[in-house]
Motif scaffolding. Structure first.
Motif, mmCIF file in Angstrom:
data_model
loop_
_atom_site.group_PDB
_atom_site.id
_atom_site.type_symbol
_atom_site.label_atom_id
_atom_site.label_comp_id
_atom_site.label_asym_id
_atom_site.label_seq_id
_atom_site.Cartn_x
_atom_site.Cartn_y
_atom_site.Cartn_z
ATOM 1 N N THR A 187 48.639 40.520 74.887
ATOM 2 C CA THR A 187 48.847 41.304 73.842
ATOM 3 C C THR A 187 48.227 42.960 74.859
ATOM 4 O O THR A 187 49.159 43.607 74.971
ATOM 5 N N GLU A 188 47.401 42.572 75.431
ATOM 6 C CA GLU A 188 46.640 42.973 76.365
ATOM 7 C C GLU A 188 47.293 44.438 77.303
ATOM 8 O O GLU A 188 47.332 45.527 77.713
ATOM 9 N N ARG A 189 47.994 43.108 77.784
ATOM 10 C CA ARG A 189 49.392 43.533 78.547
ATOM 11 C C ARG A 189 50.374 43.810 78.303
ATOM 12 O O ARG A 189 50.796 45.276 78.604
ATOM 13 N N TYR A 190 50.685 43.392 77.321
ATOM 14 C CA TYR A 190 51.893 44.586 76.589
ATOM 15 C C TYR A 190 51.881 45.863 76.287
ATOM 16 O O TYR A 190 52.308 46.938 75.840
ATOM 17 N N GLU A 191 50.510 45.728 76.042
ATOM 18 C CA GLU A 191 49.781 47.651 75.723
ATOM 19 C C GLU A 191 49.863 48.207 76.149
ATOM 20 O O GLU A 191 50.355 49.291 76.104
ATOM 21 N N ALA A 192 49.286 47.923 77.644
ATOM 22 C CA ALA A 192 49.366 48.340 78.916
ATOM 23 C C ALA A 192 50.854 48.984 79.045
ATOM 24 O O ALA A 192 51.028 50.063 79.856
ATOM 25 N N ALA A 193 51.681 47.945 79.229
ATOM 26 C CA ALA A 193 53.258 48.740 80.015
ATOM 27 C C ALA A 193 53.930 49.331 78.525
ATOM 28 O O ALA A 193 54.649 49.981 79.388
ATOM 29 N N THR A 194 53.748 49.155 77.519
ATOM 30 C CA THR A 194 54.222 49.950 77.040
ATOM 31 C C THR A 194 53.472 51.172 76.583
ATOM 32 O O THR A 194 54.540 52.150 76.298
ATOM 33 N N ASP A 195 52.226 51.456 77.444
ATOM 34 C CA ASP A 195 51.801 53.610 77.575
ATOM 35 C C ASP A 195 52.478 53.397 78.815
ATOM 36 O O ASP A 195 52.980 54.897 79.142
ATOM 37 N N VAL A 196 52.691 52.451 80.080
ATOM 38 C CA VAL A 196 53.227 52.786 80.650
ATOM 39 C C VAL A 196 54.909 53.655 80.775
ATOM 40 O O VAL A 196 55.464 55.190 81.143
ATOM 41 N N LEU A 197 55.286 53.189 79.621
ATOM 42 C CA LEU A 197 56.382 53.350 78.971
ATOM 43 C C LEU A 197 56.631 55.608 78.574
ATOM 44 O O LEU A 197 56.742 56.237 78.817
ATOM 45 N N ALA A 198 55.876 55.432 77.683
ATOM 46 C CA ALA A 198 54.987 56.447 77.107
ATOM 47 C C ALA A 198 55.071 57.412 77.670
ATOM 48 O O ALA A 198 55.139 58.784 77.979
ATOM 49 N N VAL A 199 54.224 57.617 79.064
ATOM 50 C CA VAL A 199 53.425 58.541 79.887
ATOM 51 C C VAL A 199 55.277 58.486 80.328
ATOM 52 O O VAL A 199 55.218 60.003 81.053
ATOM 53 N N LEU A 200 55.419 57.464 81.172
ATOM 54 C CA LEU A 200 56.738 58.014 81.449
ATOM 55 C C LEU A 200 57.715 59.138 81.158
ATOM 56 O O LEU A 200 58.388 60.044 81.546
ATOM 57 N N HIS A 201 57.839 58.694 80.230
ATOM 58 C CA HIS A 201 59.033 59.178 79.097
ATOM 59 C C HIS A 201 58.912 60.551 78.828
ATOM 60 O O HIS A 201 59.378 61.401 78.440
#
Length: 506
Positions: free
Chosen positions: A277-291
């Protein structure tokens, strides 16, 4: 006729032999034939053994000489390998008895003493003639490598690869095979005392014949056909603060690249694998920042400009078309011309909204196999991103779907919804006008698009490319597809699929 390609390599010891055969293994595959000639004790079996062990990823694998068994088979992770020795063959008619006439399909074949049956050898092959070189050392050999027919292209590429490794300072590095992906690319780890790097072999070639309005499938849907997009997007992602691997050496003309090794710690755990979960949260945050960034549509590469292609209706429809083209015939449910027209018309209408939505860099395969956890870094830099050469300008929702509906592992629906909410909240922090309901609709549409395409893609990988292991993902894809079809905006599509698209076999 393709002219033969030849070159010679001095092999001072068995390590050098293993390095040469590992380099060749990076370039060959099922259906290729390698013949090994030379006097008794010239090192033919040692060379074959080195290649088989490399492909197996096991340096201790028992690989006996097939002098007495004549043929030895290996079911390796990459593909099947057959190792044959014709020393005791007295007549070419014996080849049929031992399974070498005709040569087996979907198998890499290594043949020692091929000169015992010269007329039975295929026109397309790679010949390696080994000879003793006592002047270079007691165990030294010379390998004269010749490519015949289609093998000439491989041998020319092997020569270019060896020159690239030499110029980069890695010709003497250890080699360790890495698992490939669904593309024509292949990878190896190069190991020296000062560290480990990744070697990428990315041959320039289209995926499929030119049957889509005169274009190959890869050209029609904007998949990378050479290594330049990888280099351009890599540098673009790093400039945007995303952890993409640093590139150390590159040969743009031949498609070879040496880059930083992120290691093998992923974002999933367990058997069967599940999201951390923690790693998927970070991966989700990467997309939010990039987008949330304004990203360029062109990038520099080798003194030129690379224009990131825009996903258009034609490309998206061709992708979706893989489902009726490959999946439905496998399920004994081919579409009539009338039904096919209905299918295309529905999708043209559905795609209007995502095509009109704001565009961002759409990586396309932003999911667990391509996300590496970098625990020593902080924040979103902990998510290492690889396999992004197919990036296009597309809707923000697509990569969120790729991550939260991972084609290769089960993402529980509760976690999917939690992470989707996390993404939406992060976007709204930076942009008060971000509309959650509008995004949810776009997410559902692109989920249906992606999962429809994947049903066809995995069927094609099985039937066209001989990769049946992808079929095991189809039931999961079907589950994700049912989730997206539940959105009210997809009601008409849901009814049509219910009537015309049977579920995959378990």
């Amino acid at each position: 006729m393709i002219a033969p390609a030849t070159f010679s390599v001095a092999l001072h010891n068995e390590t050098a032999t293993a390095q040469l055969m590992a380099d060749l293994a990076l370039l060959v595959g099922p259906g290729d034939v390698i013949t090994l000639t030379g006097d008794l004790g010239a090192g033919k079996t040692a060379a074959a053994r080195a290649m088989i062990r490399y492909l197996a990823g096991d340096e201790e694998l028992e690989v006996p000489s097939p002098t007495f068994t004549l043929v030895q088979g290996y079911e390796l992770p990459a593909f099947a390998v057959m190792h044959a020795d014709l020393y005791r063959v007295e007549d070419e008619s014996e080849l049929e008895e031992i399974g070498l006439s005709p040569l087996p399909e979907a198998t890499l074949v290594l043949i020692e003493w091929s000169e015992r049956a010269p007329s039975a050898m295929p026109a397309d092959r790679i010949d390696i003639a080994l000879t003793h070189r006592p002047a270079l050392g007691s165990n030294a050999r010379a390998a004269d490598i010749a490519g015949c027919g289609k093998g000439a292209t491989t041998v020319a590429r092997l020569k270019a690869l060896r020159e690239f490794l030499d110029a980069s300072g890695y010709i003497d590095a250890g080699r360790k095979r890495m698992a490939g992906d669904a593309s024509t690319r292949s990878y190896a780890r190069l190991i020296r005392d000062d560290g480990v790097v990744i070697l990428m072999n990315s041959p320039q070639r289209p995926d499929g014949a030119a049957i889509y309005n005169g274009k190959s499938y890869s050209a029609a849907v904007h998949l990378a056909e050479n290594i330049k997009p990888f280099v351009a997007i890599d540098e673009g992602l790093r400039a945007a603060g995303i952890s993409a691997p640093a590139i150390h050496h590159v040969d743009l003309n031949h498609g070879f690249l040496i880059s930083e090794d992120f290691g093998g710690e992923g974002v999933i755990e367990g058997d069967p694998p599940r999201p951390i979960t923690e790693r998927y949260e970070a991966a989700t945050d990467v997309l939010a920042v990039l987008h949330g960034k304004t990203l360029p549509e062109t990038l520099p590469v080798d003194g030129q400009t690379y224009a990131i292609p825009a996903w258009d209706a034609g490309a998206l429809l061709i992708e979706i078309g893989l489902m009726p083209e490959w999946y439905l015939p496998d399920r004994n449910a081919p579409l009539s011309d009338e039904k096919h027209a209905e299918f295309s018309a529905m999708w043209r209408e559905l795609l209007k909204k995502p095509l009109a939505a704001p565009k961002t860099w759409t990586i396309r395969d932003y999911h667990s196999p391509n996300l590496i956890w970098l625990a020593e870094r902080t924040g979103m830099a902990r998510v290492g991103v690889i396999d992004f050469q197919d990036t296009v300008l597309g809707p923000h929702s697509y990569d969120v779907v790729s991550l939260l509906q991972d084609a290769r592992i089960d993402v529980p629906e509760a976690l999917e919804l939690t992470l989707l909410s996390r993404y939406i909240k992060a976007r709204r922090v930076d942009d008060a006008s971000f509309d959650p309901a509008d995004f949810a609709e776009l997410y559902a549409i692109m989920s249906a698009q992606r999962n429809t395409r994947l049903l066809g893609t995995f069927a094609r990988l099985n039937r066209r490319d001989g990769k049946p292991h992808y079929l095991r993902h189809q039931p999961r894809i079907w589950t994700y597809l049912q989730r997206s079809l539940a959105h009210p905006a997809l009601e008409h599509l849901r009814d049509w699929y219910l009537a015309n698209v049977p579920p995959p076999q378990s």
